[in-house]
Design an enzyme around this catalytic site. Structure first.
Site, PDB file in Angstrom:
ATOM      1  N   ARG A 131       4.996  -3.071  -1.902  1.00  0.00           N
ATOM      2  CA  ARG A 131       4.231  -3.532  -0.758  1.00  0.00           C
ATOM      3  C   ARG A 131       3.049  -4.405  -1.166  1.00  0.00           C
ATOM      4  O   ARG A 131       2.601  -5.258  -0.423  1.00  0.00           O
ATOM      5  CB  ARG A 131       3.708  -2.345   0.043  1.00  0.00           C
ATOM      6  CG  ARG A 131       4.742  -1.357   0.484  1.00  0.00           C
ATOM      7  CD  ARG A 131       4.107  -0.342   1.363  1.00  0.00           C
ATOM      8  NE  ARG A 131       3.490  -1.007   2.490  1.00  0.00           N
ATOM      9  CZ  ARG A 131       2.212  -1.376   2.530  1.00  0.00           C
ATOM     10  NH1 ARG A 131       1.431  -1.161   1.490  1.00  0.00           N
ATOM     11  NH2 ARG A 131       1.726  -1.987   3.585  1.00  0.00           N
ATOM     12  N   ARG A 144       1.965   1.856   7.064  1.00  0.00           N
ATOM     13  CA  ARG A 144       1.348   0.838   6.211  1.00  0.00           C
ATOM     14  C   ARG A 144       1.286  -0.550   6.875  1.00  0.00           C
ATOM     15  O   ARG A 144       1.825  -1.524   6.394  1.00  0.00           O
ATOM     16  CB  ARG A 144       2.080   0.732   4.871  1.00  0.00           C
ATOM     17  CG  ARG A 144       2.369   2.025   4.155  1.00  0.00           C
ATOM     18  CD  ARG A 144       1.136   2.787   3.708  1.00  0.00           C
ATOM     19  NE  ARG A 144       0.372   2.114   2.692  1.00  0.00           N
ATOM     20  CZ  ARG A 144       0.644   2.171   1.378  1.00  0.00           C
ATOM     21  NH1 ARG A 144       1.681   2.841   0.960  1.00  0.00           N
ATOM     22  NH2 ARG A 144      -0.103   1.538   0.494  1.00  0.00           N
ATOM     23  N   LYS A 163      -3.399   0.046 -12.483  1.00  0.00           N
ATOM     24  CA  LYS A 163      -2.342  -0.645 -11.729  1.00  0.00           C
ATOM     25  C   LYS A 163      -2.976  -1.393 -10.542  1.00  0.00           C
ATOM     26  O   LYS A 163      -2.685  -2.560 -10.314  1.00  0.00           O
ATOM     27  CB  LYS A 163      -1.339   0.364 -11.205  1.00  0.00           C
ATOM     28  CG  LYS A 163      -0.396  -0.174 -10.146  1.00  0.00           C
ATOM     29  CD  LYS A 163       0.652   0.819  -9.701  1.00  0.00           C
ATOM     30  CE  LYS A 163       0.214   1.763  -8.637  1.00  0.00           C
ATOM     31  NZ  LYS A 163       0.184   1.253  -7.270  1.00  0.00           N
ATOM     32  N   ASN A 164      -3.850  -0.695  -9.806  1.00  0.00           N
ATOM     33  CA  ASN A 164      -4.369  -1.270  -8.557  1.00  0.00           C
ATOM     34  C   ASN A 164      -5.496  -2.270  -8.763  1.00  0.00           C
ATOM     35  O   ASN A 164      -6.033  -2.801  -7.790  1.00  0.00           O
ATOM     36  CB  ASN A 164      -4.779  -0.156  -7.595  1.00  0.00           C
ATOM     37  CG  ASN A 164      -3.549   0.604  -7.100  1.00  0.00           C
ATOM     38  OD1 ASN A 164      -2.414   0.173  -7.308  1.00  0.00           O
ATOM     39  ND2 ASN A 164      -3.776   1.748  -6.496  1.00  0.00           N
ATOM     40  N   CYS A 218       6.409   2.914   4.113  1.00  0.00           N
ATOM     41  CA  CYS A 218       6.914   3.620   2.931  1.00  0.00           C
ATOM     42  C   CYS A 218       6.818   5.113   3.247  1.00  0.00           C
ATOM     43  O   CYS A 218       6.447   5.517   4.350  1.00  0.00           O
ATOM     44  CB  CYS A 218       6.099   3.267   1.698  1.00  0.00           C
ATOM     45  SG  CYS A 218       4.470   3.983   1.692  1.00  0.00           S
ATOM     46  N   ASP A 255      -5.250   9.069  -3.399  1.00  0.00           N
ATOM     47  CA  ASP A 255      -4.243   9.006  -4.470  1.00  0.00           C
ATOM     48  C   ASP A 255      -4.312  10.208  -5.396  1.00  0.00           C
ATOM     49  O   ASP A 255      -3.481  10.330  -6.300  1.00  0.00           O
ATOM     50  CB  ASP A 255      -4.404   7.725  -5.287  1.00  0.00           C
ATOM     51  CG  ASP A 255      -4.036   6.504  -4.474  1.00  0.00           C
ATOM     52  OD1 ASP A 255      -4.327   5.382  -4.930  1.00  0.00           O
ATOM     53  OD2 ASP A 255      -3.484   6.671  -3.374  1.00  0.00           O
ATOM     54  N   ARG A 307       6.468   3.713 -11.470  1.00  0.00           N
ATOM     55  CA  ARG A 307       5.762   2.610 -10.816  1.00  0.00           C
ATOM     56  C   ARG A 307       4.286   2.641 -11.151  1.00  0.00           C
ATOM     57  O   ARG A 307       3.617   1.616 -11.142  1.00  0.00           O
ATOM     58  CB  ARG A 307       5.908   2.713  -9.290  1.00  0.00           C
ATOM     59  CG  ARG A 307       7.313   2.544  -8.798  1.00  0.00           C
ATOM     60  CD  ARG A 307       7.350   2.431  -7.302  1.00  0.00           C
ATOM     61  NE  ARG A 307       6.360   1.453  -6.817  1.00  0.00           N
ATOM     62  CZ  ARG A 307       6.145   1.222  -5.522  1.00  0.00           C
ATOM     63  NH1 ARG A 307       6.793   1.917  -4.611  1.00  0.00           N
ATOM     64  NH2 ARG A 307       5.271   0.319  -5.135  1.00  0.00           N
TER      65      ARG A 307
HETATM   66  C1  EPZ Z   1      -4.228   0.688  -1.589  1.00  0.00           C
HETATM   67  O1  EPZ Z   1      -3.183   0.589  -0.663  1.00  0.00           O
HETATM   68  C2  EPZ Z   1      -3.613   1.254  -2.851  1.00  0.00           C
HETATM   69  N1  EPZ Z   1      -2.600   0.315  -3.346  1.00  0.00           N
HETATM   70  C3  EPZ Z   1      -2.990   2.612  -2.547  1.00  0.00           C
HETATM   71  O2  EPZ Z   1      -2.504   3.125  -3.774  1.00  0.00           O
HETATM   72  C4  EPZ Z   1      -4.078   3.545  -2.027  1.00  0.00           C
HETATM   73  O3  EPZ Z   1      -3.504   4.781  -1.684  1.00  0.00           O
HETATM   74  C5  EPZ Z   1      -4.746   2.912  -0.795  1.00  0.00           C
HETATM   75  O4  EPZ Z   1      -5.238   1.590  -1.120  1.00  0.00           O
HETATM   76  C6  EPZ Z   1      -5.925   3.741  -0.289  1.00  0.00           C
HETATM   77  O5  EPZ Z   1      -6.862   3.904  -1.311  1.00  0.00           O
HETATM   78  C7  EPZ Z   1      -2.998  -0.774  -4.027  1.00  0.00           C
HETATM   79  O6  EPZ Z   1      -4.176  -1.022  -4.215  1.00  0.00           O
HETATM   80  C8  EPZ Z   1      -1.906  -1.679  -4.533  1.00  0.00           C
HETATM   81  P1  EPZ Z   1      -5.110   0.547   2.738  1.00  0.00           P
HETATM   82  P2  EPZ Z   1      -3.391  -0.264   0.706  1.00  0.00           P
HETATM   83  O7  EPZ Z   1      -4.841  -0.786   3.326  1.00  0.00           O
HETATM   84  O8  EPZ Z   1      -4.388  -1.320   0.512  1.00  0.00           O
HETATM   85  C9  EPZ Z   1      -4.589   1.230   7.360  1.00  0.00           C
HETATM   86  C10 EPZ Z   1      -0.960   4.110  -5.176  1.00  0.00           C
HETATM   87  O9  EPZ Z   1      -0.596   5.279  -5.199  1.00  0.00           O
HETATM   88  N2  EPZ Z   1      -4.381  -0.231   7.489  1.00  0.00           N
HETATM   89  O10 EPZ Z   1      -6.425   0.808   2.096  1.00  0.00           O
HETATM   90  O11 EPZ Z   1      -2.055  -0.635   1.226  1.00  0.00           O
HETATM   91  C11 EPZ Z   1      -3.451   1.925   6.642  1.00  0.00           C
HETATM   92  O12 EPZ Z   1      -2.421   2.248   7.545  1.00  0.00           O
HETATM   93  C12 EPZ Z   1      -1.098   3.382  -3.875  1.00  0.00           C
HETATM   94  O13 EPZ Z   1      -1.295   3.439  -6.195  1.00  0.00           O
HETATM   95  C13 EPZ Z   1      -4.258  -0.784   8.754  1.00  0.00           C
HETATM   96  O14 EPZ Z   1      -4.304  -0.085   9.758  1.00  0.00           O
HETATM   97  O15 EPZ Z   1      -4.007   0.854   1.665  1.00  0.00           O
HETATM   98  C14 EPZ Z   1      -4.111   3.164   6.078  1.00  0.00           C
HETATM   99  O16 EPZ Z   1      -4.138   4.157   7.086  1.00  0.00           O
HETATM  100  C15 EPZ Z   1      -0.527   4.193  -2.740  1.00  0.00           C
HETATM  101  N3  EPZ Z   1      -4.067  -2.132   8.871  1.00  0.00           N
HETATM  102  C16 EPZ Z   1      -5.545   2.703   5.808  1.00  0.00           C
HETATM  103  O17 EPZ Z   1      -5.702   1.461   6.503  1.00  0.00           O
HETATM  104  C17 EPZ Z   1      -4.031  -2.958   7.774  1.00  0.00           C
HETATM  105  O18 EPZ Z   1      -3.878  -4.192   7.944  1.00  0.00           O
HETATM  106  C18 EPZ Z   1      -5.836   2.465   4.327  1.00  0.00           C
HETATM  107  O19 EPZ Z   1      -4.794   1.659   3.823  1.00  0.00           O
HETATM  108  C19 EPZ Z   1      -4.169  -2.363   6.490  1.00  0.00           C
HETATM  109  C20 EPZ Z   1      -4.350  -1.002   6.373  1.00  0.00           C
END
Ligand code: EPZ
Length: 419
Positions: free
Chosen positions: A93, A122, A22-23, A117, A306, A398
């Site tokens: 998202r 996020r 998916k990702n 979420c 995850d 999802r």
């Molecule tokens: C991706 O989400 C995945 N989704 C998530 O999978 C996964 O849990 C996550 O990466 C971590 O591996 C997709 O790829 C579509 P992040 P993402 O930005 O990119 C902070 C699932 O179950 N952050 O890596 O949204 C954030 O708050 C989903 O398939 C900022 O502070 O996660 C978090 O603490 C759930 N500012 C950390 O970074 C930003 O601008 C990591 O989030 C962006 C993120």
């Protein structure tokens, strides 16, 4: 609303084919906006989030052909709308992934702020800061991000913290920027590497995929390509954990052990027997007791956040105690209260869960709160005595393709019930 009914106590046995990731699918679909050439993606999973992304592309003007067997073909030669509306973005998202490509290719976009979420606030501040560093003019107001850029300029930008979709958004934007972009402290997830490979097939000039530093030489345009999506490592590991906690014996095909080194090492340390008959399959067995372990989630190649919920179930059934620390998201223990209702002995303090393993979970009616939490409830039902009825299963659809069918093929007693 559908529910899933699981009758526990049956070991998982048999062979299961892992779907496309998916990702990796979501960013590759967004990347199609970078070219007017045709993009063909194969090994696409049939998931709600993928349907949502296709809907989003469709309202931008993409012409989409879906072939059950062969995948999806996207023709973006007639993009007429640069807005990603709230009613679509709030359901997924990852819609934020169209921001970089639309800005890079068309110089404009208007994206609903994704909002938080169940697992955390996020934020997308790094996506915005990075694009501003590339010369975009970005305003926020009324719940929308409005961005404009004559032509994005190469820049040097460091992520803090590591962000998967943040890395992906800026990587896509940089492919068409003027000059060189260097991105530091990038996400190294296999899905980021897969996106880079897809972009390179489109003619992008990218070095460092899979490392913390990405160097991109901007080009004037990209062409279409054919790309096969990598297997879903989180789906694979979810079923591997299911085999261990039911003391079963399963063979996963179309799976990549190389993307799962941390989870495989952790499961082996608990007592699982894991073999790799070839590069695309993994055999998982467990017949004796399992030992509890400590676990801390972190960005790849660390232990994936995850899989935290799924591992919490396994540790709840192990001998001894384990401490699970969630370092990526601030509220990713929503599944704990549901597991406690099934008899799990888990106490959460801040971002740490203290688990006292026990031999038994008891089936109960439970409610899914987010995608991976719902997977952990299915796993708990497989191991529990009696029946577990899981509500709000739209969360699980999802990210897991036909999970009850795949588990039934492994001899689980599981079915989807309506009402
Ligand atoms: C991706 O989400 C995945 N989704 C998530 O999978 C996964 O849990 C996550 O990466 C971590 O591996 C997709 O790829 C579509 P992040 P993402 O930005 O990119 C902070 C699932 O179950 N952050 O890596 O949204 C954030 O708050 C989903 O398939 C900022 O502070 O996660 C978090 O603490 C759930 N500012 C950390 O970074 C930003 O601008 C990591 O989030 C962006 C993120």
């Amino acid at each position: 609303m559908d529910k899933i009914l699981v009758r526990g106590g049956r070991p998982l046995n048999g062979t299961i084919s892992i779907s496309g990731a998916k990702n990796a699918t979501l960013p590759a679909l967004a990347a199609s906006l970078l070219t007017t050439g045709r993009i063909h993606l194969s090994n696409i999973p049939h998931l709600k989030d993928v349907t949502t992304m296709l809907e989003l592309l469709g309202q931008h003007g993409s012409a989409i052909t879906i072939d059950e067997k062969l995948g999806v073909e996207i023709d973006n030669s007639n993009i007429v709308n640069f807005m990603a509306p709230y009613d679509l973005v709030r359901t997924m998202r990852a819609s934020i992934l169209v921001m970089g490509p639309l800005l890079a290719r068309y110089g404009q976009t208007e994206i609903s702020l994704p909002g938080g979420c169940a697992i955390g606030s996020r934020p997308v501040n790094l996506h915005i800061q990075g694009l501003r560093a590339m010369g975009a003019e970005i305003d926020l107001g009324g719940g929308y991000i409005r961005a404009r850029a004559k032509r994005l300029q190469g820049t040097r930008f460091t992520f803090d913290p590591v962000t998967v979709t943040g890395t992906e958004n800026l990587l896509m934007a940089a492919t068409l920027a003027k000059g060189q972009t260097i991105l530091e402290n990038c996400a190294r997830e296999p899905e980021v590497v897969d996106l880079a490979n897809c972009l390179i097939a489109m003619g992008a000039k990218i070095d460092g995929a899979g490392t913390s530093t990405l160097t991109i030489e901007g080009v004037d345009h990209l062409q279409g390509c054919r790309h096969a999506i990598i297997p879903d490592r989180i789906e694979a590991a979810t079923f591997m954990i299911g085999a261990v906690l039911t003391h079963g014996d399963i063979l996963l095909t179309h799976a990549s052990a190389d993307a799962l080194r941390a989870p495989i090492d952790k499961l082996k340390s608990m007592g699982a027997i894991i073999e790799e008959p070839d590069a695309n399959s993994i055999r998982v067995r467990c017949h004796g007791d399992i030992e509890a372990v400590d676990l801390e989630t972190s960005p790849y190649p660390g232990f994936p956040t995850d899989l935290q919920a799924q591992m919490l179930v396994l540790i709840s059934l192990a001998k001894g105690t384990g401490i699970v620390t969630e370092t990526v998201f601030e509220n990713r223990f929503m599944h704990v209260s549901e597991l406690q209702r099934m008899g799990a002995d888990i106490r959460v303090r801040g971002n740490t869960a203290h688990v006292r393993g026990s031999k038994r979970l008891i089936g109960a009616p439970v409610m899914a709160t987010d995608l991976r939490a719902s997977a952990s409830l299915v796993l708990a039902g497989l191991a529990a005595e009696g029946e577990t009825l899981i509500s709000r299963v739209y969360h699980i659809d999802r990210g897991y393709e036909r999970i009850e069918e795949k588990l039934r093929a492994l001899d689980a007693d599981i079915q989807r019930v309506s009402g």
